[in-house]
Design a protein around this motif. Structure first.
Motif, PDB file in Angstrom:
ATOM      1  N   ILE A 188      -2.887   9.944  10.405  1.00 21.95           N
ATOM      2  CA  ILE A 188      -3.025   9.489   9.015  1.00 21.95           C
ATOM      3  C   ILE A 188      -3.502  10.601   8.100  1.00 21.95           C
ATOM      4  O   ILE A 188      -4.058  10.351   7.041  1.00 21.95           O
ATOM      5  CB  ILE A 188      -3.981   8.279   8.914  1.00 21.95           C
ATOM      6  CG1 ILE A 188      -5.405   8.681   9.343  1.00 21.95           C
ATOM      7  CG2 ILE A 188      -3.497   7.108   9.744  1.00 21.95           C
ATOM      8  CD1 ILE A 188      -6.445   7.674   8.878  1.00 21.95           C
ATOM      9  N   ARG A 189      -3.326  11.868   8.525  1.00 22.19           N
ATOM     10  CA  ARG A 189      -3.831  12.966   7.719  1.00 22.19           C
ATOM     11  C   ARG A 189      -2.992  14.218   7.908  1.00 22.19           C
ATOM     12  O   ARG A 189      -2.516  14.482   9.019  1.00 22.19           O
ATOM     13  CB  ARG A 189      -5.286  13.259   8.116  1.00 22.19           C
ATOM     14  CG  ARG A 189      -5.908  14.450   7.385  1.00 22.19           C
ATOM     15  CD  ARG A 189      -7.320  14.733   7.891  1.00 22.19           C
ATOM     16  NE  ARG A 189      -7.369  14.848   9.347  1.00 22.19           N
ATOM     17  CZ  ARG A 189      -7.030  15.927  10.021  1.00 22.19           C
ATOM     18  NH1 ARG A 189      -6.615  17.008   9.398  1.00 22.19           N
ATOM     19  NH2 ARG A 189      -7.097  15.931  11.339  1.00 22.19           N
ATOM     20  N   VAL A 190      -2.790  14.980   6.820  1.00 21.03           N
ATOM     21  CA  VAL A 190      -2.211  16.320   6.921  1.00 21.03           C
ATOM     22  C   VAL A 190      -3.170  17.266   6.213  1.00 21.03           C
ATOM     23  O   VAL A 190      -3.552  17.014   5.070  1.00 21.03           O
ATOM     24  CB  VAL A 190      -0.816  16.415   6.254  1.00 21.03           C
ATOM     25  CG1 VAL A 190      -0.267  17.839   6.393  1.00 21.03           C
ATOM     26  CG2 VAL A 190       0.148  15.416   6.851  1.00 21.03           C
ATOM     27  N   THR A 191      -3.613  18.300   6.920  1.00 24.74           N
ATOM     28  CA  THR A 191      -4.547  19.260   6.329  1.00 24.74           C
ATOM     29  C   THR A 191      -3.919  20.648   6.315  1.00 24.74           C
ATOM     30  O   THR A 191      -3.287  21.051   7.292  1.00 24.74           O
ATOM     31  CB  THR A 191      -5.848  19.331   7.165  1.00 24.74           C
ATOM     32  OG1 THR A 191      -6.442  18.050   7.187  1.00 24.74           O
ATOM     33  CG2 THR A 191      -6.825  20.349   6.579  1.00 24.74           C
ATOM     34  N   SER A 242       4.015   5.681   9.782  1.00 22.34           N
ATOM     35  CA  SER A 242       5.372   5.192   9.980  1.00 22.34           C
ATOM     36  C   SER A 242       6.368   5.838   9.025  1.00 22.34           C
ATOM     37  O   SER A 242       7.488   5.386   8.894  1.00 22.34           O
ATOM     38  CB  SER A 242       5.365   3.671   9.787  1.00 22.34           C
ATOM     39  OG  SER A 242       4.667   3.371   8.605  1.00 22.34           O
ATOM     40  N   ASN A 243       5.946   6.868   8.355  1.00 16.41           N
ATOM     41  CA  ASN A 243       6.848   7.466   7.366  1.00 16.41           C
ATOM     42  C   ASN A 243       7.018   8.971   7.566  1.00 16.41           C
ATOM     43  O   ASN A 243       6.050   9.732   7.473  1.00 16.41           O
ATOM     44  CB  ASN A 243       6.313   7.238   5.957  1.00 16.41           C
ATOM     45  CG  ASN A 243       6.740   5.899   5.406  1.00 16.41           C
ATOM     46  OD1 ASN A 243       7.801   5.772   4.801  1.00 16.41           O
ATOM     47  ND2 ASN A 243       5.921   4.902   5.678  1.00 16.41           N
ATOM     48  N   ALA A 244       8.234   9.364   7.834  1.00 18.32           N
ATOM     49  CA  ALA A 244       8.522  10.783   7.987  1.00 18.32           C
ATOM     50  C   ALA A 244       8.489  11.429   6.602  1.00 18.32           C
ATOM     51  O   ALA A 244       8.500  10.758   5.581  1.00 18.32           O
ATOM     52  CB  ALA A 244       9.883  10.982   8.626  1.00 18.32           C
ATOM     53  N   GLY A 245       8.439  12.710   6.538  1.00 23.52           N
ATOM     54  CA  GLY A 245       8.609  13.400   5.262  1.00 23.52           C
ATOM     55  C   GLY A 245       7.380  13.519   4.401  1.00 23.52           C
ATOM     56  O   GLY A 245       7.408  14.165   3.354  1.00 23.52           O
ATOM     57  N   LYS A 269       0.814  -1.199   0.000  1.00 19.18           N
ATOM     58  CA  LYS A 269       0.000   0.000   0.000  1.00 19.18           C
ATOM     59  C   LYS A 269       0.856   1.261   0.000  1.00 19.18           C
ATOM     60  O   LYS A 269       1.862   1.339   0.680  1.00 19.18           O
ATOM     61  CB  LYS A 269      -0.873  -0.076   1.265  1.00 19.18           C
ATOM     62  CG  LYS A 269      -1.832   1.036   1.473  1.00 19.18           C
ATOM     63  CD  LYS A 269      -3.065   0.878   0.590  1.00 19.18           C
ATOM     64  CE  LYS A 269      -3.978   2.051   0.831  1.00 19.18           C
ATOM     65  NZ  LYS A 269      -3.320   3.339   0.669  1.00 19.18           N
ATOM     66  N   MET A 270       0.441   2.229  -0.763  1.00 20.80           N
ATOM     67  CA  MET A 270       1.187   3.494  -0.821  1.00 20.80           C
ATOM     68  C   MET A 270       1.002   4.304   0.456  1.00 20.80           C
ATOM     69  O   MET A 270       0.102   4.066   1.251  1.00 20.80           O
ATOM     70  CB  MET A 270       0.728   4.299  -2.015  1.00 20.80           C
ATOM     71  CG  MET A 270      -0.753   4.574  -1.978  1.00 20.80           C
ATOM     72  SD  MET A 270      -1.454   4.808  -3.609  1.00 20.80           S
ATOM     73  CE  MET A 270      -0.261   5.872  -4.350  1.00 20.80           C
ATOM     74  N   LEU A 271       1.835   5.295   0.626  1.00 23.77           N
ATOM     75  CA  LEU A 271       1.801   6.142   1.818  1.00 23.77           C
ATOM     76  C   LEU A 271       0.496   6.929   1.899  1.00 23.77           C
ATOM     77  O   LEU A 271      -0.127   7.019   2.943  1.00 23.77           O
ATOM     78  CB  LEU A 271       2.958   7.138   1.777  1.00 23.77           C
ATOM     79  CG  LEU A 271       4.357   6.534   1.810  1.00 23.77           C
ATOM     80  CD1 LEU A 271       5.387   7.646   1.718  1.00 23.77           C
ATOM     81  CD2 LEU A 271       4.538   5.737   3.090  1.00 23.77           C
TER      82      LEU A 271
END
Lengths: 404, 404
Positions: free
Chosen positions: B377-380, B350-353, B247-249
């Protein structure tokens, strides 16, 4: 007083009429009465739903038709509750489930068996006007049922009986029960009172004000009915067990154009022929009304009878099917353009000469009588349909029905 | 297999569409599956009923509104049963009473508490397709309730949970859940799978495919959902607990234009100020989203936050009312033409950046970020509304969402 008020579809057809009904009910409520309102579906809503169903499935199951149709009354009762609420009076709408209107299982033509009154009494105690869906019930499978034609009247009467209501008012678009159809007899007069039995005879004769089942139920449970107009404040007609003594012999004249005559000519003159004939018809749900049997020539006999014009084709088809078998006859004659004209009156029972007076009226205007049938409170004649107006006016005049 | 299939109002808007849905359900039935169908009211029926109510009483009680609105689904389920029947497959329609869908008491926005399954199981055992009214329930007073927006999805998920269904399919007018709104991002791609949590973030961000409550319930009871089109046979998107490892980020980009920013400038810099501010808003049911607090000049501080644009007027009125009292400030600033753009993906945790990559995409196309908010699981980000299209396409491209 606990009053049950029933309004038909035309009385709640639009916003203005809904508010008229609401105000009418609120008037009684404000006088300190407990008010239960029974409503039909708005205007032509039931027809619209039936058309929708027919488009999807012309042979839709009655179970699903009832599920569909019962939405009609649910819409009118909820809108009515909103209208009363907006006039500042607390109201609550209830459908057949919420009241618990238990019926037999037959979809499309169920009979009310039992009505729970707990919910209604609770709502009345909390000072609400209770608005109940007419025409519908719930059977033992927890499915919706409908009560058939005139079902909302039956709902109102049954509710009045179950709640021991002090009055049951059936609102309609006429002022009450008339001595004759005012569209046919100009001098027709509104009756103040009429007995259940007279009303039953009139209803079955096509007076069309109250449905038979509701009158039967009212009689059975002693519910005093008032038939009155939703358009004005006229007193209406009271339907009850006994009416005052000075009551006239004849209460009204009714006609029924939905009639046809069948003559089965040249039947074998032996026992069981009549039984076979009417048994065949009964098996196909064809109801037979006036029956006349006469001796024909050469050891044969003729049997004539009337059926509803709607049933005529079916009746003839049934007879033709058995003509070569169990029902040997020379000829089957049909007359479609006939009508039944009746006089109805509880006073008839104890008075001789009433029938004769009716026949005289018809003779006076030259109307030929084709068949005659009588009950204790009714005399019916079959005549040519074109003479209906003349006949009714003559009879109405003869009994001076307009002058009481 | 026991399959629950839910179709919205547009899918049953007319005869042709009703038969389409009927055939689709019959297909599954003929493969030997047990099929339970959940339907909304036909097309705009709910709006029509609401307009009727409003005409009668603009402040109609929610209890009576629910009584009125629940007729909508009852009409669609009965017509659907007729349609299936005419295609030769036995079917039965059930409303909230007949199933026994128990809800909380709140009219207009009830929550499902318990669903009886006996009647449905009995009907399935007698080889019928069972068609259930969505959106509605019955409360402890035996009154109808409705479940609020997206209620039919919730009905379907709750039924699937109660019946231990093997599948719960939500039919809609799009092919499934997309990496972005295809009307904004041309290269948007349909997702094969998505987690409940991602779906929840997307729904609350205005992706508009599934309502939050239905997804929450699906997650709670482990009901695997499929979102798919009622117009074609595309596979759709599976919503479940975990998705496959490769699955993608980031699963998708969503935007929400129903946002406005309020800045309260020059508040006293002392404890309890933020509490008071948001407490006033909460008391008036104004939900606040992204919050930013910064130190102002001269010992004051500024608090900015976003609200739904629909709530803006109410929010400002509340603040103005308390401005002279408990909420001393220099200025209240309002910005209406803003929008939230978000990326959602379970892989983010689990993924920075990931956030940085999103900001880079915005920088590349010269879009200024006004506020930032993140969850696991979200950036707004909050940006000017006119930049939405540009921003979403840039982010979509940056994460190569169209190429998976």
């Amino acid at each position: 007083m606990l009053i049950v008020k029933k309004f038909g579809g035309t009385s709640v057809a639009d916003k203005e009429r809904i508010f008229n009904v609401a105000r009418r009910c609120i008037e009684d409520y404000k006088k300190g009465n407990e008010v239960v309102v029974v409503l039909s579906a708005m205007g032509k809503q039931t027809d619209v739903l039936l058309a929708q169903a027919k488009e999807i499935n012309p042979n839709a199951s009655k179970r699903e038709l009832d599920m569909l149709l019962t939405t009609g009354e649910q819409i009118s009762v909820s809108l009515m509750a909103m209208a009363m609420d907006s006039l500042g009076v607390p109201a609550v709408s209830l459908n057949a489930y919420q009241v618990a209107m238990h019926t037999t299982s037959v979809y499309g033509n169920a009979r009310l068996k039992r009505i729970d009154t707990e919910r209604i009494h609770n709502e009345l105690e909390s000072k609400k006007i209770v608005i109940v869906t007419g025409f519908q019930g719930v059977n033992k499978f927890d499915d919706y049922t409908t009560l058939g034609r005139g079902g909302s009247d039956t709902t109102a009467v049954a509710l009045a009986a179950a709640l021991h209501a002090d009055a049951c008012e059936i609102y309609t678009d006429v002022d009450g029960v008339f001595t004759a159809d005012p569209r046919i007899v100009k001098s027709a007069r509104k009756l103040d009172e009429i007995t259940y039995d007279e009303m039953l005879e009139l209803a079955s004769l096509g007076a069309g004000v109250l449905h038979n089942r509701s009158v039967e139920m009212a009689k059975k449970y002693g519910v005093q009915l008032v038939v009155r107009s939703s358009l004005n404040n006229t007193e209406g007609t009271v339907v009850k067990e006994e009416v005052k003594m000075e009551k006239m012999l004849v209460s009204g004249v009714a006609c029924d154009k939905n009639a046809a005559r069948i003559a089965v000519i040249g039947l074998e003159d032996q026992p069981g022929v009549a039984f076979k004939l009417f048994n065949h018809l009964a098996r196909h749900n064809v109801n037979v009304d006036i029956i006349l049997q006469s001796v024909g020539r050469d050891g044969t006999k003729d049997i004539s009878f009337t059926v509803k014009e709607d049933d005529l084709e079916e009746a003839v088809a049934v007879l033709e099917r058995h003509r070569e078998g169990s029902l040997k006859c020379q000829k089957i004659d049909v007359e479609r353009e006939v009508a039944k004209v009746s006089i109805v009156g509880a006073g008839m029972m104890s008075n001789a000469g009433v029938a004769a007076k009716m026949f005289e009226a018809l003779y006076d205007v030259g109307v030929n009588i084709k068949m005659i049938s009588t009950s204790e409170i009714r005399v019916t004649v079959l005549i040519d349909e074109i003479h209906v107006e003349k006949a009714m006016n003559a009879i109405h005049e003869k009994f001076l029905l307009s002058q009481m």
